[in-house]
Design a protein around this motif. Structure first.
Motif, PDB file in Angstrom:
ATOM      1  N   UNK A 252       5.461  -4.660   2.656  1.00  0.00           N
ATOM      2  CA  UNK A 252       5.102  -3.784   1.981  1.00  0.00           C
ATOM      3  C   UNK A 252       5.166  -2.784   1.846  1.00  0.00           C
ATOM      4  N   UNK A 253       3.446  -2.606   1.604  1.00  0.00           N
ATOM      5  CA  UNK A 253       2.671  -1.022   1.836  1.00  0.00           C
ATOM      6  C   UNK A 253       3.025  -0.350   2.824  1.00  0.00           C
ATOM      7  N   UNK A 254       2.939  -0.740   3.837  1.00  0.00           N
ATOM      8  CA  UNK A 254       3.811  -0.543   5.143  1.00  0.00           C
ATOM      9  C   UNK A 254       5.430   0.431   4.666  1.00  0.00           C
ATOM     10  N   UNK A 255       5.911  -0.551   4.766  1.00  0.00           N
ATOM     11  CA  UNK A 255       7.294  -0.020   4.402  1.00  0.00           C
ATOM     12  C   UNK A 255       7.282   0.597   3.662  1.00  0.00           C
TER      13      UNK A 255
ATOM     14  N   UNK B  64       5.893  -2.376 -10.909  1.00  0.00           N
ATOM     15  CA  UNK B  64       5.006  -3.585  -9.831  1.00  0.00           C
ATOM     16  C   UNK B  64       4.362  -4.128 -10.487  1.00  0.00           C
ATOM     17  N   UNK B  65       2.700  -4.102 -10.658  1.00  0.00           N
ATOM     18  CA  UNK B  65       2.567  -4.704 -11.179  1.00  0.00           C
ATOM     19  C   UNK B  65       2.598  -5.357 -12.803  1.00  0.00           C
ATOM     20  N   UNK B  66       3.838  -4.749 -13.635  1.00  0.00           N
ATOM     21  CA  UNK B  66       4.385  -5.295 -14.643  1.00  0.00           C
ATOM     22  C   UNK B  66       5.405  -6.505 -13.782  1.00  0.00           C
ATOM     23  N   UNK B  67       5.787  -5.935 -12.944  1.00  0.00           N
ATOM     24  CA  UNK B  67       6.720  -7.467 -12.606  1.00  0.00           C
ATOM     25  C   UNK B  67       6.107  -8.759 -12.642  1.00  0.00           C
ATOM     26  N   UNK B  68       5.082  -8.686 -11.434  1.00  0.00           N
ATOM     27  CA  UNK B  68       4.203  -9.561 -11.079  1.00  0.00           C
ATOM     28  C   UNK B  68       3.574 -10.602 -11.682  1.00  0.00           C
ATOM     29  N   UNK B  69       2.987  -9.719 -13.127  1.00  0.00           N
ATOM     30  CA  UNK B  69       2.329 -10.139 -13.769  1.00  0.00           C
ATOM     31  C   UNK B  69       3.365 -11.102 -14.927  1.00  0.00           C
ATOM     32  N   UNK B  70       4.929 -10.649 -14.875  1.00  0.00           N
ATOM     33  CA  UNK B  70       5.444 -11.052 -15.861  1.00  0.00           C
ATOM     34  C   UNK B  70       6.748 -12.703 -14.891  1.00  0.00           C
ATOM     35  N   UNK B  71       5.989 -12.361 -13.635  1.00  0.00           N
ATOM     36  CA  UNK B  71       6.993 -13.206 -13.166  1.00  0.00           C
ATOM     37  C   UNK B  71       6.083 -14.332 -12.859  1.00  0.00           C
ATOM     38  N   UNK B  72       5.534 -13.851 -11.619  1.00  0.00           N
ATOM     39  CA  UNK B  72       3.921 -14.798 -10.612  1.00  0.00           C
ATOM     40  C   UNK B  72       3.003 -15.151 -11.535  1.00  0.00           C
ATOM     41  N   UNK B  73       2.415 -13.730 -12.389  1.00  0.00           N
ATOM     42  CA  UNK B  73       1.334 -14.523 -12.968  1.00  0.00           C
ATOM     43  C   UNK B  73       2.001 -15.469 -14.655  1.00  0.00           C
TER      44      UNK B  73
ATOM     45  N   UNK C 293       2.508   9.528   1.914  1.00  0.00           N
ATOM     46  CA  UNK C 293       2.231   8.409   0.547  1.00  0.00           C
ATOM     47  C   UNK C 293       0.545   8.617   0.109  1.00  0.00           C
ATOM     48  N   UNK C 294       0.105   8.836  -0.701  1.00  0.00           N
ATOM     49  CA  UNK C 294      -1.118   9.484  -1.330  1.00  0.00           C
ATOM     50  C   UNK C 294      -0.871   8.987  -3.180  1.00  0.00           C
ATOM     51  N   UNK C 295      -1.639   8.688  -3.316  1.00  0.00           N
ATOM     52  CA  UNK C 295      -1.732   7.906  -5.037  1.00  0.00           C
ATOM     53  C   UNK C 295      -2.651   9.591  -5.945  1.00  0.00           C
ATOM     54  N   UNK C 296      -3.699   9.982  -5.030  1.00  0.00           N
ATOM     55  CA  UNK C 296      -4.832  10.118  -5.735  1.00  0.00           C
ATOM     56  C   UNK C 296      -4.030  11.952  -5.553  1.00  0.00           C
ATOM     57  N   UNK C 297      -3.442  12.538  -5.824  1.00  0.00           N
ATOM     58  CA  UNK C 297      -2.339  13.671  -6.098  1.00  0.00           C
ATOM     59  C   UNK C 297      -1.591  13.748  -7.349  1.00  0.00           C
TER      60      UNK C 297
ATOM     61  N   UNK D  92       4.076   6.976  -8.452  1.00  0.00           N
ATOM     62  CA  UNK D  92       3.427   6.386  -9.480  1.00  0.00           C
ATOM     63  C   UNK D  92       3.720   5.010 -10.497  1.00  0.00           C
ATOM     64  N   UNK D  93       4.845   5.666 -11.090  1.00  0.00           N
ATOM     65  CA  UNK D  93       5.520   4.702 -11.986  1.00  0.00           C
ATOM     66  C   UNK D  93       5.662   3.022 -11.491  1.00  0.00           C
ATOM     67  N   UNK D  94       6.729   3.466 -10.224  1.00  0.00           N
ATOM     68  CA  UNK D  94       6.731   2.210  -9.218  1.00  0.00           C
ATOM     69  C   UNK D  94       5.228   1.539  -9.477  1.00  0.00           C
ATOM     70  N   UNK D  95       4.291   2.193  -9.105  1.00  0.00           N
ATOM     71  CA  UNK D  95       3.191   1.512  -9.084  1.00  0.00           C
ATOM     72  C   UNK D  95       2.959   0.129 -10.388  1.00  0.00           C
TER      73      UNK D  95
END
Length: 184
Positions: free
Chosen positions: A27-30, A82-91, A43-47, A76-79
């Motif tokens: 997924x990261x590579x895609x 994605x964390x929110x969706x993961x927490x709300x579904x899998x976690x 793509x890089x998040x640091x900027x 960045x909003x996608x990151x």
């Protein structure tokens, strides 16, 4: 090499299996490929911070990212999403998968019928860690997503040195923290 052969070769390093790492890596590579094909920028998040500050500041340091700031905000909003969706579904247990390993530390909190996992790490440590990571990525001229995924994938010598430096310092700090007995 198949996943089962990799699991045999690295079983001690990955006692819970490597499948979820492989899927995450795909997924990261895609994602990186899609961003590069759409923008011609690695793509890089640091900027993100500097590009976001270009909305409010006219300093030339921030204006250099002006042409790419919109997609960086979406990235960045996608990151975060994605964390929110993961927490709300899998976690929360709403969705199950053999690739998901439930948390073994922290605590669970019921919110609106969903079970969310909360870390044991104190908020001030999370904040300080985030600030230090932000400063470090700017001093290091990039982050693990920029250097580790895009740079190494492009055979950049500077990125190989950067990633080796990131890893050596991270391992050293982790060993130091463990030796000092620091806990969340």
């Amino acid at each position: 090499m198949s996943l089962s052969l990799l699991a045999l070769a690295f079983g001690d390093l990955f006692p819970n299996g490597i499948e979820h790492y492989a899927v995450g890596g795909l997924f990261v590579g895609l994602g990186v490929a899609v961003i590069y094909l759409g923008t011609a920028i690695p793509a890089g998040a640091s900027t993100f911070l500097e590009s976001t500050l270009s909305y409010a500041s006219n300093l030339s340091r921030f204006q250099q990212y002006r042409p790419s700031r919109d997609w960086r905000v979406v990235f960045t909003l996608g990151i975060v999403a994605g964390a929110f969706v993961y927490a709300a579904t899998f976690q929360s247990g709403l969705v199950s998968s053999s690739l998901h390993q439930p948390a073994t530390t922290g605590e669970f909190l019921e919110v609106g019928g969903l079970t969310l996992w909360l870390t044991e790490v104190q908020p001030w440590r999370l904040f300080l860690g985030g600030v230090l990571i932000g400063v470090g990525t700017r001093l290091g001229k990039g982050c693990t997503s920029g250097h580790g995924v895009c740079g190494v994938g492009s055979a950049s010598g500077a990125s190989f040195v950067g990633v080796a430096t990131f890893l050596l310092i991270a391992i050293g700090v982790a060993q130091l923290v463990a030796a000092l007995g620091v806990s969340p």
